[in-house]
Design an enzyme around this catalytic site. Structure first.
Site, PDB file in Angstrom:
ATOM      1  N   ARG A 100      57.375  27.192 -24.584  1.00 32.81           N
ATOM      2  CA  ARG A 100      57.300  28.348 -23.696  1.00 32.81           C
ATOM      3  C   ARG A 100      58.294  29.367 -24.186  1.00 32.81           C
ATOM      4  NH1 ARG A 100      60.314  24.669 -19.251  1.00 32.81           N
ATOM      5  NH2 ARG A 100      62.432  25.190 -19.873  1.00 32.81           N
ATOM      6  N   ARG A 117       2.415  14.367   7.075  1.00 33.59           N
ATOM      7  CA  ARG A 117       3.360  14.816   8.113  1.00 33.59           C
ATOM      8  C   ARG A 117       4.806  14.925   7.622  1.00 33.59           C
ATOM      9  NH1 ARG A 117       1.902  10.804  12.788  1.00 33.59           N
ATOM     10  NH2 ARG A 117       0.889   9.705  11.070  1.00 33.59           N
ATOM     11  N   ALA A 166      52.808  18.233 -11.745  1.00 33.77           N
ATOM     12  CA  ALA A 166      51.872  19.074 -10.994  1.00 33.77           C
ATOM     13  C   ALA A 166      51.340  20.192 -11.878  1.00 33.77           C
ATOM     14  CB  ALA A 166      52.580  19.662  -9.783  1.00 33.77           C
ATOM     15  N   GLY A 190      -3.990   0.777  15.789  1.00 30.80           N
ATOM     16  CA  GLY A 190      -5.167  -0.039  16.031  1.00 30.80           C
ATOM     17  C   GLY A 190      -4.866  -1.026  17.156  1.00 30.80           C
ATOM     18  N   GLY A 198      -0.899   6.705  -0.150  1.00 31.89           N
ATOM     19  CA  GLY A 198      -1.069   7.859   0.736  1.00 31.89           C
ATOM     20  C   GLY A 198      -0.083   8.980   0.424  1.00 31.89           C
ATOM     21  N   LEU A 209       0.840  -1.201   0.000  1.00 36.29           N
ATOM     22  CA  LEU A 209       0.000   0.000   0.000  1.00 36.29           C
ATOM     23  C   LEU A 209       0.873   1.249   0.000  1.00 36.29           C
ATOM     24  CD1 LEU A 209      -2.717  -1.052   2.615  1.00 36.29           C
ATOM     25  CD2 LEU A 209      -2.564  -1.548   0.159  1.00 36.29           C
ATOM     26  N   ASP A 226       5.390   2.165   3.841  1.00 36.37           N
ATOM     27  CA  ASP A 226       6.197   3.048   4.682  1.00 36.37           C
ATOM     28  C   ASP A 226       6.793   2.340   5.906  1.00 36.37           C
ATOM     29  OD1 ASP A 226       3.906   2.618   6.109  1.00 36.37           O
ATOM     30  OD2 ASP A 226       3.445   4.728   6.458  1.00 36.37           O
ATOM     31  N   GLY A 244      -9.329   4.623   2.380  1.00 35.04           N
ATOM     32  CA  GLY A 244      -9.026   3.720   3.487  1.00 35.04           C
ATOM     33  C   GLY A 244      -8.221   2.513   3.032  1.00 35.04           C
TER      34      GLY A 244
HETATM   35  C1  UD1 Z   1      -3.204   1.364   9.972  1.00 38.33           C
HETATM   36  C2  UD1 Z   1      -4.152   0.377  10.627  1.00 38.33           C
HETATM   37  C3  UD1 Z   1      -3.840   0.315  12.118  1.00 38.33           C
HETATM   38  C4  UD1 Z   1      -2.384  -0.078  12.325  1.00 38.33           C
HETATM   39  C5  UD1 Z   1      -1.477   0.844  11.562  1.00 38.33           C
HETATM   40  C6  UD1 Z   1      -0.066   0.306  11.595  1.00 38.33           C
HETATM   41  C7  UD1 Z   1      -6.206   0.539   9.360  1.00 38.33           C
HETATM   42  C8  UD1 Z   1      -7.616   1.025   9.353  1.00 38.33           C
HETATM   43  N1  UD1 Z   1      -5.515   0.825  10.431  1.00 38.33           N
HETATM   44  O1  UD1 Z   1      -3.475   2.645  10.502  1.00 38.33           O
HETATM   45  O2  UD1 Z   1      -4.661  -0.623  12.735  1.00 38.33           O
HETATM   46  O3  UD1 Z   1      -2.086  -0.053  13.708  1.00 38.33           O
HETATM   47  O4  UD1 Z   1      -1.856   0.944  10.164  1.00 38.33           O
HETATM   48  O5  UD1 Z   1       0.841   1.193  11.025  1.00 38.33           O
HETATM   49  O6  UD1 Z   1      -5.804  -0.098   8.419  1.00 38.33           O
HETATM   50  N2  UD1 Z   1      -3.086   3.762   2.305  1.00 38.33           N
HETATM   51  C9  UD1 Z   1      -3.451   3.736   0.987  1.00 38.33           C
HETATM   52  N3  UD1 Z   1      -4.705   4.127   0.647  1.00 38.33           N
HETATM   53  C10 UD1 Z   1      -5.611   4.535   1.561  1.00 38.33           C
HETATM   54  C11 UD1 Z   1      -5.221   4.566   2.919  1.00 38.33           C
HETATM   55  C12 UD1 Z   1      -3.945   4.164   3.268  1.00 38.33           C
HETATM   56  O7  UD1 Z   1      -2.663   3.367   0.119  1.00 38.33           O
HETATM   57  O8  UD1 Z   1      -6.731   4.853   1.163  1.00 38.33           O
HETATM   58  C13 UD1 Z   1      -1.730   3.337   2.661  1.00 38.33           C
HETATM   59  C14 UD1 Z   1      -0.914   4.429   3.262  1.00 38.33           C
HETATM   60  O9  UD1 Z   1      -0.218   5.154   2.251  1.00 38.33           O
HETATM   61  C15 UD1 Z   1       0.029   3.664   4.157  1.00 38.33           C
HETATM   62  C16 UD1 Z   1      -0.792   2.455   4.581  1.00 38.33           C
HETATM   63  O10 UD1 Z   1      -1.820   2.334   3.639  1.00 38.33           O
HETATM   64  O11 UD1 Z   1       1.166   3.204   3.462  1.00 38.33           O
HETATM   65  C17 UD1 Z   1      -1.363   2.594   5.982  1.00 38.33           C
HETATM   66  O12 UD1 Z   1      -2.241   3.685   6.004  1.00 38.33           O
HETATM   67  P1  UD1 Z   1      -2.300   4.699   7.226  1.00 38.33           P
HETATM   68  O13 UD1 Z   1      -3.306   5.747   6.942  1.00 38.33           O
HETATM   69  O14 UD1 Z   1      -0.944   5.125   7.592  1.00 38.33           O
HETATM   70  O15 UD1 Z   1      -2.881   3.736   8.355  1.00 38.33           O
HETATM   71  P2  UD1 Z   1      -2.904   4.037   9.895  1.00 38.33           P
HETATM   72  O16 UD1 Z   1      -3.914   5.066  10.187  1.00 38.33           O
HETATM   73  O17 UD1 Z   1      -1.545   4.249  10.375  1.00 38.33           O
END
Ligand code: UD1
Ligand code: CA
Length: 481
Positions: free
Chosen positions: A447, A22, A387, A149, A18, A15, A114, A89
């Site tokens: 020279r 931050r 040199a 979570g 995002g 995944l 990440d 999500g």
């Molecule tokens: C998520 C978990 C949480 C866990 C945590 C660990 C869920 C709902 N929660 O939370 O339980 O403790 O990871 O780090 O899954 N991403 C997408 N598309 C989206 C949303 C996210 O590609 O629509 C990717 C983000 O870029 C990232 C990863 O998914 O690489 C995790 O997403 P992030 O929003 O960081 O999840 P957390 O809120 O940290």
């Protein structure tokens, strides 16, 4: 006999859609680099090491740039890219990968782009722990679980994951958290995710619903992992911290293979660089790109090597910079030497302080020890470059070549205006400016001829004094005040 089954084929979903707010960056988070690789490279690499035969990377923010960077850093890897247009999500993100896995019948490993510190061993533990259950996932126990979570258990078994924003005060006290690494049976995954909804505090499709769905059926397996390993990068401080840990791991591997690293805390290194045994790396060295270092080399303090290829027994003295260059065995560079792209040094070559080479070959045993610029030059073996020698390779429009034959001696402060050839065994007198070819074995003097005027200083001083008296200048003591 349930055990002797061959494991189901493994695909991975990473995944990476995002933005990474931050990071406070124009650049998508997974494009930020640690040890010379974009962050998403790490989970992909680990999944490949584990034997995943297909990786689907879910991209969204800067999708094209992310795809380009990952393809470039993983040439030939079985990557597919799935676009998640809107980030609704983590469950929604995994669903974006469904089409690319339509013909995949087996299990799916799900990772975040990440979390670069996960090891192959941890991935394997999560995959193996699943057994015949639909889902396994990694958990860690933290003193500060805020933001993660929480893993809710009943009778010791995980029943679901509750996000920080959805948790009751009692649930917030749970210290076991979801690390964000899952393995699921493929068919189960798509069935469960089809049912995910957004009835939660963030109005998002939660991938964590997968665990609850498994728990309602044949059960989910929680696999505790070391907390440090699942650390995610959310800001620049965490980026620096994971880079530090990754570098320490590389340094550790080098040391175990017989390389001395004098100060592992002051050492920077990209992934996948080779260093031969008994080489010594002094503090503050930076090794980047496709650098290869042979055995018994010394890399001096503050040296920067980018795509450098060093044979055995090369000594690189401090503060030398090498980029896309080849260095033969037993050569001696620096301190403060600079080898630019296309420099090719044979065995036993010396390139000393404040000498710069670019697209230049130096034959066996040739030396350019001090203050020279050698560009677009083909220099034979056993040549001594004095040199301050400069190859004038650029006429303001084009570059031209300088050729120097074996055994030639180039006197100090020579200017070689290219295109030009200096024959084998030729001598160039110090301070020459040469514009014409020098035959083999000749002495070239380019020279102005020196002329000495005997007694000139005394005559000059006398004339000066006379001029002063005539103009009435000077104080009473003739001091000129
Ligand atoms: C998520 C978990 C949480 C866990 C945590 C660990 C869920 C709902 N929660 O939370 O339980 O403790 O990871 O780090 O899954 N991403 C997408 N598309 C989206 C949303 C996210 O590609 O629509 C990717 C983000 O870029 C990232 C990863 O998914 O690489 C995790 O997403 P992030 O929003 O960081 O999840 P957390 O809120 O940290
Ligand atoms: Ca989030």
């Amino acid at each position: 006999m349930p055990s002797a089954k061959t494991p189901a084929p493994l695909a991975a979903v990473v995944l990476a859609a995002g933005k990474g707010t931050r990071m406070k960056s124009q650049k998508a988070k997974v494009l930020h680099e640690a040890c010379g690789r974009p962050l998403a490279w790490f989970p992909i690499r680990r999944a490949l090491e584990l034997g995943a035969d297909r990786i689907v990377v879910v991209v969204g923010h800067q999708a094209e740039e992310v795809e380009r960077a990952l393809r470039a850093s993983l040439p030939g890897a079985p990557l597919r890219f799935a676009l998640q247009r809107e980030q609704l999500g983590t469950a929604h993100a995994v669903l974006a990968a469904k089409e690319a896995l339509a013909d995949h019948d087996g299990q799916v490993l799900i990772l975040s782009g990440d979390t670069p510190l996960l090891t192959t061993g941890t991935l394997r533990a999560v995959v193996e722990a699943r057994g015949a259950k639909p889902v396994s996932f990694a958990t860690m126990t933290l003193d500060e679980p805020f933001g993660y979570g929480r893993v809710v258990r009943a009778k010791g078994k995980p029943t679901r994951i509750v996000e920080e924003k959805d948790a009751t005060p009692a649930q917030r006290r749970i210290r076991e958290v979801n690390a964000g690494l899952y393995c699921s049976d493929a068919a189960f995954l798509w069935k469960a995710l089809a049912k995910a909804d957004t009835r939660n505090a963030q109005n998002e499709y939660y991938l964590t619903d997968l665990v609850a769905a498994a728990a309602r059926g044949r059960g989910a397996v929680a696999v505790p992992v070391a907390p440090g390993e699942a650390a995610g990068v959310n800001d620049r401080a965490q980026l620096a911290e994971v880079a530090r840990v990754l570098t320490q791991r590389i340094a550790g591997a080098y040391m175990r293979s017989g390389v001395t690293i004098e100060s592992p805390d002051r050492f920077d290194c990209d992934e996948e660089i080779e260093v031969g045994a008994d080489s010594v790396i002094e503090p503050g060295v930076r090794l980047r790109g496709r650098t290869r270092i042979g055995a018994r080399c010394t890399i001096g303090q503050g040296a920067v090597l980018v795509d450098a290829r060093l044979a055995d027994d090369v000594v690189v003295r401090p503060y030398t910079v090498i980029e896309d260059a080849e260095v033969g065995a037993g050569s001696l560079l620096g301190p403060f030497a600079r080898l630019r792209p296309g420099s090719v040094l044979a065995e036993g070559v010396h390139v000393g302080n404040f000498t710069e080479t670019k697209k230049t070959r130096l034959g066996k045993g040739s030396k350019a020890n001090h203050l020279s610029y050698l560009g677009d030059a083909v220099i034979g073996a056993g040549v001594n470059v004095g040199a301050g020698t400069i190859t004038c390779n650029y006429d303001g429009e084009k570059k031209h070549e300088t050729r120097i034959g074996d055994g030639a001696f180039i006197g100090s402060d020579s200017i070689l205006v290219a295109p030009i050839q200096i024959g084998a065994g030729a001598y160039v007198a110090a301070g020459s400016t040469l514009t014409k070819a020098v035959p083999d074995g000749a002495l070239a003097l380019g020279r102005a001829r020196q002329e000495n005027k005997e007694g000139w200083t005394a005559r000059m001083l006398e004339a000066r004094a006379r001029a002063k008296v005539a103009s009435g200048g000077g104080g009473p003591d003739g001091s000129g005040v």
